[in-house]
Scaffold this active site. Structure first.
Site, PDB file in Angstrom:
ATOM      1  N   ARG A 123      16.075 -12.258  52.880  1.00  9.63           N
ATOM      2  CA  ARG A 123      16.165 -13.152  54.048  1.00  9.63           C
ATOM      3  C   ARG A 123      16.772 -12.431  55.248  1.00  9.63           C
ATOM      4  NH1 ARG A 123      17.685 -18.909  51.164  1.00  9.63           N
ATOM      5  NH2 ARG A 123      15.514 -19.437  50.740  1.00  9.63           N
ATOM      6  N   LYS A 173       7.006 -32.082  37.826  1.00 10.07           N
ATOM      7  CA  LYS A 173       6.729 -33.521  37.826  1.00 10.07           C
ATOM      8  C   LYS A 173       5.786 -33.982  38.924  1.00 10.07           C
ATOM      9  CE  LYS A 173      11.120 -34.872  35.832  1.00 10.07           C
ATOM     10  NZ  LYS A 173      12.406 -35.527  36.102  1.00 10.07           N
ATOM     11  N   GLY A 220       9.438 -22.028  47.246  1.00  7.34           N
ATOM     12  CA  GLY A 220       9.975 -22.404  45.945  1.00  7.34           C
ATOM     13  C   GLY A 220       9.586 -21.482  44.810  1.00  7.34           C
ATOM     14  N   GLY A 265      11.856 -27.139  50.565  1.00  7.24           N
ATOM     15  CA  GLY A 265      11.636 -28.506  51.034  1.00  7.24           C
ATOM     16  C   GLY A 265      10.921 -28.554  52.373  1.00  7.24           C
TER      17      GLY A 265
HETATM   18  P1  AMP Z   1       9.004 -27.889  40.606  1.00  8.54           P
HETATM   19  O1  AMP Z   1      10.414 -27.688  41.072  1.00  8.54           O
HETATM   20  O2  AMP Z   1       8.582 -29.300  40.520  1.00  8.54           O
HETATM   21  O3  AMP Z   1       8.025 -27.004  41.349  1.00  8.54           O
HETATM   22  O4  AMP Z   1       8.983 -27.425  39.093  1.00  8.54           O
HETATM   23  C1  AMP Z   1       9.209 -26.113  38.675  1.00  8.54           C
HETATM   24  C2  AMP Z   1       9.562 -26.135  37.229  1.00  8.54           C
HETATM   25  O5  AMP Z   1       8.509 -26.723  36.496  1.00  8.54           O
HETATM   26  C3  AMP Z   1       9.792 -24.783  36.641  1.00  8.54           C
HETATM   27  O6  AMP Z   1      11.140 -24.661  36.306  1.00  8.54           O
HETATM   28  C4  AMP Z   1       8.913 -24.783  35.398  1.00  8.54           C
HETATM   29  O7  AMP Z   1       9.553 -24.273  34.242  1.00  8.54           O
HETATM   30  C5  AMP Z   1       8.613 -26.263  35.199  1.00  8.54           C
HETATM   31  N1  AMP Z   1       7.387 -26.472  34.427  1.00  8.54           N
HETATM   32  C6  AMP Z   1       6.172 -25.965  34.678  1.00  8.54           C
HETATM   33  N2  AMP Z   1       5.294 -26.332  33.731  1.00  8.54           N
HETATM   34  C7  AMP Z   1       5.959 -27.101  32.850  1.00  8.54           C
HETATM   35  C8  AMP Z   1       5.590 -27.757  31.629  1.00  8.54           C
HETATM   36  N3  AMP Z   1       4.352 -27.698  31.167  1.00  8.54           N
HETATM   37  N4  AMP Z   1       6.557 -28.463  30.995  1.00  8.54           N
HETATM   38  C9  AMP Z   1       7.811 -28.516  31.481  1.00  8.54           C
HETATM   39  N5  AMP Z   1       8.216 -27.908  32.607  1.00  8.54           N
HETATM   40  C10 AMP Z   1       7.305 -27.210  33.290  1.00  8.54           C
END
Ligand code: AMP
Length: 399
Positions: free
Chosen positions: A37, A199, A356, A379
């Site tokens: 950064r 999610k 991210g 974000g």
């Molecule tokens: P996000 O912050 O929503 O982009 O989520 C990122 C996180 O999603 C990472 O830490 C991944 O380990 C998790 N992730 C990705 N695929 C899966 C999965 N199939 N089951 C559980 N966690 C997951």
């Protein structure tokens, strides 16, 4: 509308310029552990120095919650920035108050001063007007180059613009606006969006907002299984957001013909996220998930299918990992998508990695300079892609 750009600020020589940078970097043993950064800010800092401006930098670091925390002081950042610029820079013990005022008043043309962590004061996040005025230190101009905090209306990102003659964006924000804004507003087709991560709840706004404009939307990661559940499939013990099954159904209807779900997954019966270990993995199709199975990555057939779509695209935007990429055995899908983006870039596509975890994956694979743009915001990137107004950008003057 285009924002005023740093190179178009008039007569910079001798002007006092206040610059919001993002020096929220990881520290270890009193040193900067990852200086990307700081490196990213160099074009803006060097440009101002070269024009003979007097440069006052300000940033937050961590979450001190409005109080002084010695471990969140910016001294290690000042040391590293001095090394990168080839000469020591000045730093103040606070971002407002007598020390900073004295140091600002003795700056010479081309000098650089780094103020202390702006979040040591609760007024920063409250966007307090008096604080913003003091923070400006009588600057002629304000430059915002901290995209990662542009979605927050804070004193150092938004309030300060009221107390200077002109406010412009630096090189980082200019590039973010170009790729996330201009390119995606008018994408060359086929236009493919890829969404992953844990999610649906974190990504549904993004999915809904890109769905009408894309040609294909590829889904991966943990949210896959709520979609498969909505289609009536067995998903075993995979991640499920019970309360989002209806939302998933609606999105599937709206996305008919565009939305692509994984056709297979890597599945285990056990995973320990803390220890980063996973049981034996097998590949199963989306119709054959065993009742005790946990879907942890996209499978080989999905990788192949997604790759073909990506290689045929002219514009690609990707946000969120395809699986639990923190564990090697379940990181293949994520890295395969990164590779496909690199290949698509070589074939002339514009490829954008939206902040991210997907940005971290591309960096880890050493591929960041082989895609068109890696967004620096988390974000902020998501909000901008959803078409939301970023207060730290909106407050800048028009070109
Ligand atoms: P996000 O912050 O929503 O982009 O989520 C990122 C996180 O999603 C990472 O830490 C991944 O380990 C998790 N992730 C990705 N695929 C899966 C999965 N199939 N089951 C559980 N966690 C997951």
């Amino acid at each position: 509308m285009a924002k005023l750009f740093i190179e178009n600020l008039p007569d910079l020589a001798g002007k006092l310029v206040s610059v919001r940078v993002d020096y929220n970097v990881p520290l270890k043993d009193g040193k900067v552990e990852d200086d990307r950064r700081i490196q990213a800010s160099l074009p803006t800092v060097r440009f101002l120095q070269k024009q003979g401006a007097r440069v006052v930098l300000m940033s937050h670091l961590g979450r001190p919650k409005g109080a002084v925390k010695d471990e969140l002081r910016l001294a290690p950042v000042a040391a590293r920035l001095g090394e990168l610029l080839g000469a020591p820079i000045q730093s103040a013990t606070d971002c407002v108050g007598p020390d900073s005022t004295a140091k600002v008043s003795t700056l010479k043309d081309g000098d650089v001063l780094l103020l202390e962590n702006v979040r040591f004061h609760p007024e920063e996040e409250k966007n307090d007007a008096d604080f913003a005025k003091t923070l400006a230190h009588g600057a002629d101009y304000f430059v915002n180059d901290a995209f990662g905090t542009a979605h927050r209306a804070h004193a150092s990102t938004e309030g300060i613009t009221r107390f200077v003659q002109k406010s412009a964006c630096g090189y980082i924000i200019r590039d973010e606006l170009k790729y996330l804004g201009e390119v995606l507003a008018n994408p060359e087709r086929p236009y493919v969006a890829i969404s992953g991560g844990a999610k649906i709840s974190g990504k549904i706004d993004l999915i809904d907002s890109v769905l009408p404009t894309v040609d294909h939307l590829l889904i991966g990661g943990g949210m896959t299984y709520t979609f498969l559940k909505a289609q009536g499939h067995e998903i075993g013990k995979s991640l499920l957001e019970e309360d989002k099954v209806d939302v998933a159904k609606t999105t599937l209807e709206h996305g008919a013909g565009k939305l692509e779900l994984p056709v297979d997954s890597l599945v285990a019966t056990e995973i320990d996220f803390g220890a980063r270990t996973v049981g034996e993995l097998s590949t199963v199709t989306s119709e054959q998930m065993p009742a005790d199975g946990i879907g942890l990555d996209i499978g080989p057939a999905t990788i192949e299918h997604f790759r073909k779509i990506i290689l045929n695209a002219k514009t690609v935007v990707w946000n969120g990992p395809m699986g639990v990429f923190e564990i090697d055995a379940t990181s293949k899908g994520t890295f395969a998508i990164a590779d496909a983006l690199v290949e698509a870039t070589k074939k002339g596509a514009t490829t954008i990695v939206g902040g991210g975890d997907s940005a971290a994956a591309v960096e880890k694979a050493g591929l960041a300079d082989q895609v068109s743009h890696v967004s620096t915001g988390g974000g902020a990137t998501l909000e901008y892609l959803q078409g939301k107004v970023l207060p730290g950008v909106a407050a800048l003057d028009e070109a």
